[in-house]
Design a protein around this motif. Sequence first.
Motif, PDB file in Angstrom:
ATOM      1  N   CYS A   1       0.818  -1.356  -0.042  1.00 19.48           N
ATOM      2  CA  CYS A   1      -0.080  -0.223  -0.209  1.00 19.48           C
ATOM      3  C   CYS A   1       1.094   1.330  -0.017  1.00 19.48           C
ATOM      4  O   CYS A   1       0.471   2.187   0.366  1.00 19.48           O
TER       5      CYS A   1
ATOM      6  N   THR B   1     -10.688  -4.906   4.966  1.00 18.41           N
ATOM      7  CA  THR B   1     -10.786  -6.127   4.138  1.00 18.41           C
ATOM      8  C   THR B   1     -11.463  -5.715   2.972  1.00 18.41           C
ATOM      9  O   THR B   1     -12.337  -4.551   2.988  1.00 18.41           O
ATOM     10  N   VAL B   2     -10.687  -5.592   2.073  1.00 20.55           N
ATOM     11  CA  VAL B   2     -11.772  -5.272   0.867  1.00 20.55           C
ATOM     12  C   VAL B   2     -13.055  -5.426   0.437  1.00 20.55           C
ATOM     13  O   VAL B   2     -14.322  -4.788   0.888  1.00 20.55           O
ATOM     14  N   SER B   3     -13.238  -6.895   1.047  1.00 17.85           N
ATOM     15  CA  SER B   3     -14.398  -7.783   0.549  1.00 17.85           C
ATOM     16  C   SER B   3     -14.462  -8.853   1.691  1.00 17.85           C
ATOM     17  O   SER B   3     -16.467  -9.351   1.680  1.00 17.85           O
TER      18      SER B   3
ATOM     19  N   ASP C   1      -3.635  -9.781   0.389  1.00 13.56           N
ATOM     20  CA  ASP C   1      -4.035  -9.517  -1.011  1.00 13.56           C
ATOM     21  C   ASP C   1      -5.101  -8.670  -0.684  1.00 13.56           C
ATOM     22  O   ASP C   1      -5.333  -8.081  -2.210  1.00 13.56           O
ATOM     23  N   ASP C   2      -6.238  -9.215   0.282  1.00 18.51           N
ATOM     24  CA  ASP C   2      -7.478  -8.425  -0.205  1.00 18.51           C
ATOM     25  C   ASP C   2      -7.417  -7.005   0.850  1.00 18.51           C
ATOM     26  O   ASP C   2      -8.030  -6.947   1.584  1.00 18.51           O
TER      27      ASP C   2
ATOM     28  N   GLU D   1     -15.654  -1.791  -3.136  1.00 24.56           N
ATOM     29  CA  GLU D   1     -14.620  -2.712  -3.225  1.00 24.56           C
ATOM     30  C   GLU D   1     -14.477  -2.268  -4.773  1.00 24.56           C
ATOM     31  O   GLU D   1     -13.093  -2.503  -4.400  1.00 24.56           O
ATOM     32  N   GLN D   2     -14.429  -2.524  -5.641  1.00 26.25           N
ATOM     33  CA  GLN D   2     -13.688  -2.716  -7.000  1.00 26.25           C
ATOM     34  C   GLN D   2     -13.001  -1.071  -7.029  1.00 26.25           C
ATOM     35  O   GLN D   2     -11.864  -1.555  -7.216  1.00 26.25           O
TER      36      GLN D   2
ATOM     37  N   ARG E   1      -9.958  -2.268  -5.075  1.00 24.16           N
ATOM     38  CA  ARG E   1      -9.007  -3.759  -5.838  1.00 24.16           C
ATOM     39  C   ARG E   1      -8.287  -2.430  -6.806  1.00 24.16           C
ATOM     40  O   ARG E   1      -6.814  -2.758  -6.601  1.00 24.16           O
TER      41      ARG E   1
ATOM     42  N   ARG F   1      -5.798  -0.322  -4.397  1.00 24.47           N
ATOM     43  CA  ARG F   1      -4.485  -1.023  -3.581  1.00 24.47           C
ATOM     44  C   ARG F   1      -3.695  -1.366  -4.923  1.00 24.47           C
ATOM     45  O   ARG F   1      -2.386  -1.535  -4.262  1.00 24.47           O
ATOM     46  N   GLN F   2      -4.033  -1.836  -6.111  1.00 21.11           N
ATOM     47  CA  GLN F   2      -2.577  -1.863  -7.311  1.00 21.11           C
ATOM     48  C   GLN F   2      -2.581  -0.487  -7.384  1.00 21.11           C
ATOM     49  O   GLN F   2      -0.971  -0.621  -7.923  1.00 21.11           O
TER      50      GLN F   2
END
Length: 269
Positions: A56, A72-74, A80-81, A100-101, A104, A107-108
């Motif tokens: 991050c 947490t994302v999901s 990795d979440d 959520e999207q 993601r 995070r990338q």
Amino acid sequence: MAQGPRGDGLGEGLHKGLVMRCAWPVGFAQGARILEPLALSRPADDKDRRHVRHACGYGCVRCGATIYQYRTVSGSADVDDIVLLCPPCAHALAGRPGAEQALRIMRQRPVARQSQFDRRKLPYALEMPDLVVVPGVTMRKTPMPILFGGVPVLRLDAPEVPGGAVEIGITLAMAGEAPRPVVVANEWLPQGGEGDWTFERPGNRYVITSRDRSAQLILAAVTPGLLALELLRTFDGCRMLESGHNGTRIDGVACPTPAVKSQIVGMAV
């Protein structure tokens, strides 16, 4: 220091404009699953926490603030979440369609790793920073600038990697209550207490305030490697410590603030 901190792939091509917010990516499906709220998900293993921090960019993936929580994302506990989010950004994202999207993608491409991000206005540094405690008084390379009632109000340490986030710890007490670690190694309220303290990030400042507004700390990033304690008000039983433009005071009585260098403790009151 003329150059902003760089290292570990961080801060490529620093620019003058501070990115105050990360633009919401366009084109998310309106029916995307939403996590309400974004659940706290602190990895138990220190190696996993280091993995998340590195991925991050050592700051909030949305704004780059270096005080954050693991979320947490999901809903998965997979490292990795998990992302770093500061409290204001977590609040802004909670319940938002497409959150959520968006996370993601963030995070990338966390904002702290983007070339246009100016980390000079936040506590990123190459080494342990110096601290202006009151106007005209600087404590240099001092991990615990102020002990109050034997408790380190503020702790500073070198970043994990050159150019990363300065390690910050903050312990405060509101009137009539025991001291509470509100920030531990940059993590916001690891022992809970969400309703007791608030965190804001206006510009280059971190503002931490108790629910009754009796206790407050304002920490500003002045330049890379230099922070300023613009305001401090905290308690030890019936004693009140105040520090700011008028110097340091205990229960309204002025006390000397020493300029020190390379000491473990700057002052004990």
